[in-house]
Design a protein around this motif. Structure first.
Motif, PDB file in Angstrom:
ATOM      1  N   THR A   1      12.909 -12.489  -7.179  1.00 45.64           N
ATOM      2  CA  THR A   1      12.464 -12.690  -8.574  1.00 45.64           C
ATOM      3  C   THR A   1      10.976 -12.950  -8.760  1.00 45.64           C
ATOM      4  O   THR A   1      10.563 -13.477  -9.792  1.00 45.64           O
ATOM      5  N   ILE A   2      10.157 -12.593  -7.793  1.00 49.76           N
ATOM      6  CA  ILE A   2       8.734 -12.942  -7.882  1.00 49.76           C
ATOM      7  C   ILE A   2       7.941 -11.839  -8.566  1.00 49.76           C
ATOM      8  O   ILE A   2       8.157 -10.653  -8.310  1.00 49.76           O
ATOM      9  N   ILE A   3       7.017 -12.232  -9.436  1.00 45.39           N
ATOM     10  CA  ILE A   3       6.073 -11.282 -10.028  1.00 45.39           C
ATOM     11  C   ILE A   3       4.655 -11.703  -9.650  1.00 45.39           C
ATOM     12  O   ILE A   3       4.347 -12.886  -9.535  1.00 45.39           O
ATOM     13  N   ARG A   4       3.809 -10.722  -9.402  1.00 46.96           N
ATOM     14  CA  ARG A   4       2.438 -10.983  -8.970  1.00 46.96           C
ATOM     15  C   ARG A   4       1.690  -9.669  -8.996  1.00 46.96           C
ATOM     16  O   ARG A   4       2.309  -8.587  -9.067  1.00 46.96           O
ATOM     17  N   SER A   5       0.355  -9.711  -8.900  1.00 44.40           N
ATOM     18  CA  SER A   5      -0.420  -8.474  -8.745  1.00 44.40           C
ATOM     19  C   SER A   5      -1.538  -8.737  -7.760  1.00 44.40           C
ATOM     20  O   SER A   5      -2.700  -8.465  -8.044  1.00 44.40           O
ATOM     21  N   ASN A   6      -1.210  -9.253  -6.582  1.00 47.05           N
ATOM     22  CA  ASN A   6      -2.264  -9.615  -5.628  1.00 47.05           C
ATOM     23  C   ASN A   6      -2.372  -8.596  -4.503  1.00 47.05           C
ATOM     24  O   ASN A   6      -2.124  -8.879  -3.351  1.00 47.05           O
ATOM     25  N   TYR A   7      -2.768  -7.384  -4.884  1.00 44.56           N
ATOM     26  CA  TYR A   7      -2.940  -6.294  -3.931  1.00 44.56           C
ATOM     27  C   TYR A   7      -4.420  -6.024  -3.707  1.00 44.56           C
ATOM     28  O   TYR A   7      -5.266  -6.410  -4.509  1.00 44.56           O
ATOM     29  N   LEU A   8      -4.698  -5.332  -2.605  1.00 45.73           N
ATOM     30  CA  LEU A   8      -6.088  -5.053  -2.242  1.00 45.73           C
ATOM     31  C   LEU A   8      -6.531  -3.650  -2.652  1.00 45.73           C
ATOM     32  O   LEU A   8      -7.624  -3.477  -3.182  1.00 45.73           O
ATOM     33  N   LEU A   9      -5.698  -2.646  -2.421  1.00 45.05           N
ATOM     34  CA  LEU A   9      -6.179  -1.265  -2.456  1.00 45.05           C
ATOM     35  C   LEU A   9      -6.254  -0.708  -3.873  1.00 45.05           C
ATOM     36  O   LEU A   9      -5.452  -1.063  -4.747  1.00 45.05           O
ATOM     37  N   ASP A  10      -7.196   0.203  -4.055  1.00 46.35           N
ATOM     38  CA  ASP A  10      -7.424   0.817  -5.361  1.00 46.35           C
ATOM     39  C   ASP A  10      -6.192   1.537  -5.898  1.00 46.35           C
ATOM     40  O   ASP A  10      -5.972   1.586  -7.099  1.00 46.35           O
ATOM     41  N   GLY A  11      -5.421   2.138  -4.985  1.00 49.91           N
ATOM     42  CA  GLY A  11      -4.230   2.863  -5.434  1.00 49.91           C
ATOM     43  C   GLY A  11      -3.154   1.943  -5.963  1.00 49.91           C
ATOM     44  O   GLY A  11      -2.296   2.354  -6.742  1.00 49.91           O
ATOM     45  N   ASN A  12      -3.159   0.679  -5.543  1.00 51.35           N
ATOM     46  CA  ASN A  12      -2.095  -0.261  -5.888  1.00 51.35           C
ATOM     47  C   ASN A  12      -2.455  -1.229  -7.012  1.00 51.35           C
ATOM     48  O   ASN A  12      -1.684  -1.440  -7.939  1.00 51.35           O
ATOM     49  N   GLU A  13      -3.619  -1.859  -6.898  1.00 50.01           N
ATOM     50  CA  GLU A  13      -3.908  -3.020  -7.745  1.00 50.01           C
ATOM     51  C   GLU A  13      -3.845  -2.715  -9.244  1.00 50.01           C
ATOM     52  O   GLU A  13      -3.243  -3.484  -9.993  1.00 50.01           O
ATOM     53  N   PRO A  14      -4.422  -1.592  -9.730  1.00 47.83           N
ATOM     54  CA  PRO A  14      -4.326  -1.354 -11.181  1.00 47.83           C
ATOM     55  C   PRO A  14      -2.885  -1.220 -11.655  1.00 47.83           C
ATOM     56  O   PRO A  14      -2.541  -1.681 -12.742  1.00 47.83           O
ATOM     57  N   PHE A  15      -2.043  -0.618 -10.825  1.00 46.00           N
ATOM     58  CA  PHE A  15      -0.640  -0.455 -11.207  1.00 46.00           C
ATOM     59  C   PHE A  15       0.061  -1.803 -11.306  1.00 46.00           C
ATOM     60  O   PHE A  15       0.742  -2.112 -12.298  1.00 46.00           O
ATOM     61  N   TYR A  16      -0.114  -2.648 -10.290  1.00 42.36           N
ATOM     62  CA  TYR A  16       0.595  -3.933 -10.312  1.00 42.36           C
ATOM     63  C   TYR A  16       0.027  -4.868 -11.378  1.00 42.36           C
ATOM     64  O   TYR A  16       0.748  -5.686 -11.947  1.00 42.36           O
ATOM     65  N   GLU A  17      -1.262  -4.739 -11.675  1.00 34.81           N
ATOM     66  CA  GLU A  17      -1.843  -5.527 -12.757  1.00 34.81           C
ATOM     67  C   GLU A  17      -1.301  -5.058 -14.110  1.00 34.81           C
ATOM     68  O   GLU A  17      -1.006  -5.873 -14.988  1.00 34.81           O
ATOM     69  N   PHE A  18      -1.143  -3.750 -14.257  1.00 34.50           N
ATOM     70  CA  PHE A  18      -0.521  -3.211 -15.473  1.00 34.50           C
ATOM     71  C   PHE A  18       0.884  -3.790 -15.611  1.00 34.50           C
ATOM     72  O   PHE A  18       1.311  -4.210 -16.697  1.00 34.50           O
TER      73      PHE A  18
END
Lengths: 416, 95
Positions: free
Chosen positions: A77-94
């Motif tokens: 059940t965890i939500i977060r957007s703590n990724y490093l790479l350009d391909g990932n971070e904008p998506f998880y932040e969205f």
């Protein structure tokens, strides 16, 4: 029926007799414009955003069992957007932004709780890596904050700060991260989609994909053939099995991931914590149980149950971080089947078959991605163009050398 | 899980590390025509069956042999264990 405080009062005064089912139980029609295979979080979110955001109609969600009975009901059940790479971070932040407005958007209490997530570090090198990741997050508009030992001690005084091997040196916090009531996510999306005319058809397993002249024209199911303009597959865990019906081999292995919950305790853990020197993470549910997990078992499995060695490994990680955990009794353990992709990142893309689209490869990060995955998959289905945040999640990225390998371990799914 | 090693008898699966599908035994010829496509096909896509799966396990904490284990991915039942070197020879590899 719209849910509100007024509605609760009204129902309380009239004997709770006015509640209606949250979604219909329709029979399948012979043809739909869009068929979503898989009534889990991602499939239901896709149908919801297709109807609401992209104003499409004649949509069906096909589910082999009951909706929300797969990984959306089996995660931590965890939500977060703590990724490093350009391909990932904008998506998880969205995705995290969508979580923040989700309950108002679909008028359902999903218990979104931004209680924060804290990744602990235990060495100077790890601090440097976390600073870099925090900076990458902030460059993409997410929040990240480096905490020292004393700041962590205020919220988590019971951690083993001076562990001989893995002393806690600090942590990277994302205060907007947190937890969500996972089942309510599936139910909220299902209700929202149903209200907008989506047919949610349960107990309807897809047994074949009908392909004529290189185009997918519908699906064979246990309830007969259903024609479709476009078919979107969102069945992570079983993506390889469904796409094999179209003759495709995916860059995915299915692995089992276990999770655990303890007996209920009084509030002890204010947020989500992760151990930096082993694989262990933990949060406390609103019922009081400590919800925790660690590594996948590491071998191909569709079994939805794991083995004892990983339970031991997770417990050892927990004890190294949080010695008080040893006094707590384990209530339940369970397993879910993950699409482990070859670079640890998901796939949202068209396929070589016209009219057939794939959303899968979520590894063990699928839950937090649910809203954005649905939104972006709906975008792809409705417009045939990828949403700007998922342009890197291509199916052909492996052949083109454009892997998004957050962990940097190569094409070895059990290491991601 | 217990893996019945052909030389050592029953061993705990914890003594092993897992690599993946036994098709990895058949590395393509890097000098052949179309080697690039063959290597992509070798490295990334997998059959990933729900059912019997032939897979490579390495006895890291034991005799350091590579095994081909036939295991059901739905029940975790192991039905056959062979030395990978025997399998490779039988399937046409020279060593």
């Amino acid at each position: 029926m719209r849910y509100s405080g007024f509605r609760i009062l009204q129902q309380a005064l009239t004997g709770q007799k006015g509640w209606t089912p949250a979604w219909r139980n329709p029979d399948p029609q012979p043809h739909y414009d869009y068929i979503i295979v898989g009534g889990g979080g991602h499939g239901l979110a896709t149908a919801y955003y297709l109807a609401k955001q992209f104003r499409q109609s004649r949509i069906a969600v096909l589910e082999k069992g009951w909706i929300g009975g797969g990984n959306v009901g089996r995660n931590t059940t965890i939500i977060r957007s703590n990724y490093l790479l350009d391909g990932n971070e904008p998506f998880y932040e969205f995705s995290l932004k969508l979580w923040e407005g989700l309950e108002q958007d679909f008028n359902y209490n999903a218990m979104v709780s931004q209680r924060g997530i804290l990744n602990l570090f235990h060495s100077d090198a790890q601090r440097d890596a976390y600073i870099r990741r925090g900076n990458a997050m902030r460059l993409h508009g997410a929040d990240a904050e480096l905490l020292d030992r004393d700041q962590i001690r205020r919220d988590y005084p019971f951690l083993d700060f001076d562990n001989a091997r893995f002393p806690i040196k600090g942590g990277l916090a994302q205060r907007r991260g947190g937890t969500v009531r996972h089942d309510a996510v599936a139910w909220g999306y299902a209700r929202g989609a149903d209200q907008r005319g989506v047919d949610i058809i349960q107990n309807c397993a897809v047994t074949g994909l009908r392909i004529e002249d290189g185009r997918c024209t519908g699906v064979d199911t246990t309830r007969g053939f259903i024609g479709a303009g476009k078919v979107g597959v969102a069945v992570a865990g079983n993506s390889s099995r469904v796409m094999a019906m179209a003759g495709m081999r995916l860059p995915i292995e299915s692995h089992v991931l276990q999770a655990f919950v303890s007996e209920g305790l009084k509030p002890v853990l204010p947020g989500v914590i992760t151990f930096g020197a082993g694989h262990f993470y933990c949060s406390q549910s609103d019922k009081g149980g400590l919800v925790f997990g660690g590594d996948i078992d590491g071998y191909n499995s569709y079994a939805q149950r794991g083995n004892l060695p990983v339970i031991e490994d997770v417990a050892e990680g927990g004890m190294a971080l949080f010695p008080g955990l040893g006094r707590v009794r384990l209530l339940r353990a369970w397993g879910g089947v993950m699409d482990m992709s070859m670079d640890g990142s998901p796939i949202i893309d068209r396929t070589p078959v016209d009219g057939l689209y794939l959303n899968g490869g979520w590894c063990y990060g699928g839950f937090k991605a649910t809203p954005a995955s649905g939104w972006c998959f709906a975008h792809l289905l409705a417009t045939d163009q990828p949403h700007p945040t998922v342009t890197a999640y291509r199916l052909d990225r492996f052949a083109r050398g454009l892997m998004i390998d957050e962990k940097g371990v190569g094409a070895q799914p059990n290491l991601h | 899980m217990i893996i019945n090693h052909p030389l050592l008898g029953p061993c705990d699966a914890q003594e092993f590390t897992y690599l993946g599908d036994a098709s990895l035994l058949h590395r393509p010829d890097g000098m052949a025509e179309g080697a690039e496509a063959a290597f992509v096909d070798y490295a990334y896509p997998r059959e990933n069956p729900a059912g019997l799966h032939r897979e490579l396990w390495f006895h890291e904490q034991g005799d350091r042999s590579w095994l081909v284990v036939t295991r059901d991915t739905v029940t975790h039942e192991i039905t056959q264990v062979e030395l990978a070197s025997d399998v490779a020879r039988r399937e046409g590899r020279s060593r």
